[in-house]
Motif scaffolding. Structure first.
Motif, short mmCIF file in Angstrom:
data_model
loop_
_atom_site.label_atom_id
_atom_site.label_comp_id
_atom_site.label_asym_id
_atom_site.label_seq_id
_atom_site.Cartn_x
_atom_site.Cartn_y
_atom_site.Cartn_z
N GLY A 84 13.63 -15.56 7.76
CA GLY A 84 12.82 -15.34 8.96
C GLY A 84 12.05 -14.03 8.81
N ARG A 85 11.42 -13.63 9.86
CA ARG A 85 10.59 -12.42 9.83
C ARG A 85 11.45 -11.18 9.59
NH1 ARG A 85 5.26 -11.51 12.17
NH2 ARG A 85 4.87 -9.30 11.87
N PHE A 86 11.03 -10.37 8.65
CA PHE A 86 11.79 -9.15 8.37
C PHE A 86 11.35 -8.03 9.30
CE2 PHE A 86 8.19 -8.94 5.41
CZ PHE A 86 7.70 -7.65 5.62
N ASP A 87 12.22 -7.05 9.47
CA ASP A 87 11.93 -5.88 10.29
C ASP A 87 11.23 -4.85 9.40
OD1 ASP A 87 12.97 -2.97 11.15
OD2 ASP A 87 12.74 -4.25 12.93
N PHE A 88 9.96 -4.59 9.67
CA PHE A 88 9.14 -3.73 8.83
C PHE A 88 9.75 -2.34 8.65
CE2 PHE A 88 5.66 -0.60 8.42
CZ PHE A 88 5.15 -1.00 7.20
N ALA A 89 10.17 -1.70 9.72
CA ALA A 89 10.73 -0.35 9.62
C ALA A 89 12.01 -0.34 8.79
CB ALA A 89 10.99 0.21 11.02
N ASP A 90 12.84 -1.35 8.97
CA ASP A 90 14.08 -1.43 8.21
C ASP A 90 13.79 -1.60 6.72
OD1 ASP A 90 16.96 -1.73 7.84
OD2 ASP A 90 16.54 -3.86 7.53
N TRP A 91 12.86 -2.49 6.37
CA TRP A 91 12.55 -2.71 4.96
C TRP A 91 11.89 -1.48 4.36
CZ3 TRP A 91 12.75 -7.20 1.65
CH2 TRP A 91 13.62 -8.16 2.15
N ARG A 92 11.06 -0.81 5.14
CA ARG A 92 10.41 0.41 4.64
C ARG A 92 11.48 1.44 4.30
NH1 ARG A 92 6.24 2.61 8.60
NH2 ARG A 92 8.10 3.48 9.52
N ALA A 93 12.46 1.59 5.17
CA ALA A 93 13.54 2.54 4.92
C ALA A 93 14.38 2.12 3.70
CB ALA A 93 14.44 2.66 6.16
N GLN A 94 14.67 0.85 3.57
CA GLN A 94 15.45 0.36 2.43
C GLN A 94 14.70 0.58 1.12
OE1 GLN A 94 17.66 -3.35 2.53
NE2 GLN A 94 17.20 -3.52 4.72
N ILE A 95 13.41 0.27 1.10
CA ILE A 95 12.61 0.44 -0.11
C ILE A 95 12.52 1.93 -0.46
CG2 ILE A 95 10.30 0.20 -1.12
CD1 ILE A 95 10.08 -2.40 0.67
N ASP A 96 12.33 2.75 0.55
CA ASP A 96 12.23 4.19 0.33
C ASP A 96 13.52 4.74 -0.26
OD1 ASP A 96 10.56 6.45 0.45
OD2 ASP A 96 11.52 7.14 2.31
N ALA A 97 14.66 4.13 0.08
CA ALA A 97 15.95 4.60 -0.42
C ALA A 97 16.24 4.15 -1.86
CB ALA A 97 17.07 4.12 0.50
N LEU A 98 15.49 3.19 -2.36
CA LEU A 98 15.74 2.68 -3.72
C LEU A 98 15.23 3.63 -4.79
CD1 LEU A 98 14.92 -1.11 -3.27
CD2 LEU A 98 17.15 -0.06 -3.47
N GLU A 142 0.82 -1.22 0.00
CA GLU A 142 0.00 0.00 0.00
C GLU A 142 0.85 1.26 0.00
OE1 GLU A 142 -2.59 -0.61 3.35
OE2 GLU A 142 -3.92 -1.92 2.21
N GLN A 143 1.95 1.25 0.73
CA GLN A 143 2.80 2.44 0.82
C GLN A 143 3.63 2.66 -0.43
OE1 GLN A 143 5.35 2.62 4.27
NE2 GLN A 143 6.18 4.60 3.69
N PHE A 144 4.11 1.59 -1.07
CA PHE A 144 5.10 1.75 -2.14
C PHE A 144 4.65 1.32 -3.53
CE2 PHE A 144 7.72 1.53 1.73
CZ PHE A 144 8.42 2.72 1.59
N ALA A 145 3.47 0.77 -3.68
CA ALA A 145 3.02 0.35 -5.01
C ALA A 145 2.97 1.56 -5.95
CB ALA A 145 1.66 -0.33 -4.94
N GLY A 146 2.56 2.71 -5.45
CA GLY A 146 2.51 3.93 -6.25
C GLY A 146 3.89 4.40 -6.68
N LYS A 147 4.92 3.93 -6.00
CA LYS A 147 6.31 4.29 -6.34
C LYS A 147 6.98 3.16 -7.12
CE LYS A 147 6.74 7.23 -2.30
NZ LYS A 147 7.44 7.47 -1.04
N GLY A 148 6.18 2.17 -7.55
CA GLY A 148 6.70 1.11 -8.41
C GLY A 148 7.04 -0.20 -7.75
N LEU A 149 6.95 -0.31 -6.42
CA LEU A 149 7.31 -1.57 -5.76
C LEU A 149 6.41 -2.70 -6.24
CD1 LEU A 149 8.93 -3.17 -3.58
CD2 LEU A 149 7.05 -2.63 -2.02
N GLN A 150 7.04 -3.79 -6.61
CA GLN A 150 6.34 -5.02 -6.97
C GLN A 150 6.69 -6.06 -5.90
OE1 GLN A 150 4.26 -5.44 -9.70
NE2 GLN A 150 4.54 -3.25 -9.95
N ILE A 151 5.67 -6.69 -5.35
CA ILE A 151 5.88 -7.77 -4.39
C ILE A 151 5.42 -9.06 -5.06
CG2 ILE A 151 5.25 -8.76 -2.15
CD1 ILE A 151 4.81 -5.90 -1.13
N ILE A 152 6.30 -10.05 -5.00
CA ILE A 152 5.96 -11.38 -5.53
C ILE A 152 6.16 -12.38 -4.39
CG2 ILE A 152 6.43 -13.11 -7.28
CD1 ILE A 152 7.77 -10.79 -8.93
#
Length: 162
Positions: free
Chosen positions: A148-162, A77-87
Motif C-alpha cells: 500500500g501507500r508508504f509514509d514519505f517521512a518514515d521512508w525518508r528517515a529510514q533511507i537517511d539512516a542507511l 531527488e533527495q537521496f540519489a546523490g547519496k547512492g539511493l537507487q529506485i527501481i
C-alpha cells in the motif's frame, strides 16, 4: 464463562506471532535479481551492493501507485546523490506501451523495469498487491516492506539512516 480470558490469550499469542513474523521478514537477503528497464538497460541487483535500493512494484492502472509518483521522485531527488537507487517494477499484466507512456508523462528520473513473466514478483514473495515496496540496505537485506501507500517521512528517515 472463561471465554474472555481465553480470547485475550489467543489475541496476545497472535500479536506475538505477527511481530515475530514481521521481524524475521526483514532479516532476509533480497533476491539476486536482474531487472530490464523500459529503455533496455540491465540492472544487476548484486552490483548495487553498498547503496540503498528501493524496489517498488506498481501498475499503470493503480491509483495509489500513480499518487505515489511525486513522493518517489522526491526521494530520488533527495537521496540519489547519496547512492539511493529506485527501481519501479511493473506487474506482469501491465501493458509495456502504457508503462512507457506514464513514465514519459511523469518524467520519471528513476529506473522503470518490466516484469513480463512475473519472475520478480515471485522472487519478492509472490507480490500481487500494488504498490508493494521493499527497502534494501547497503548490504542487500530487506529492511522494510510496505504494501500500500508508504509514509514519505518514515521512508525518508529510514533511507537517511542507511
Amino acid at each position: 464463562m472463561q471465554v474472555k480470558p481465553a480470547l485475550g490469550v489467543i489475541f496476545a499469542l497472535c500479536m506475538l506471532a505477527i511481530v515475530f513474523w514481521q521481524q524475521t521478514q526483514f532479516e532476509i537477503k533480497a533476491p539476486d535479481s536482474t531487472f530490464i528497464t523500459i529503455t533496455g538497460e540491465q540492472i544487476e541487483l548484486h552490483e548495487l551492493r553498498g547503496q540503498p535500493v528501493l524496489v517498488t512494484f506498481w501498475a499503470s492502472d493503480c491509483r495509489v501507485c500513480i499518487e505515489e509518483i511525486p513522493d518517489l521522485i522526491a526521494l530520488h531527488e533527495q537521496f540519489a546523490g547519496k547512492g539511493l537507487q529506485i527501481i519501479a517494477v511493473t506487474m506482469p499484466y501491465d501493458i509495456p506501451s502504457r508503462v512507457k507512456q506514464l513514465s514519459e508523462m511523469h518524467s520519471l528520473p528513476y529506473a522503470v523495469a518490466l516484469d513480463i513473466d512475473g519472475t520478480h514478483a515471485k522472487a519478492y514473495g509472490n507480490v500481487s498487491l500494488t504498490p508493494s515496496s521493499f527497502l534494501l540496505s547497503r548490504e542487500g537485506r530487506v529492511v522494510s516492506r510496505v504494501v500500500g501507500r508508504f509514509d514519505f517521512a518514515d521512508w525518508r528517515a529510514q533511507i537517511d539512516a542507511l
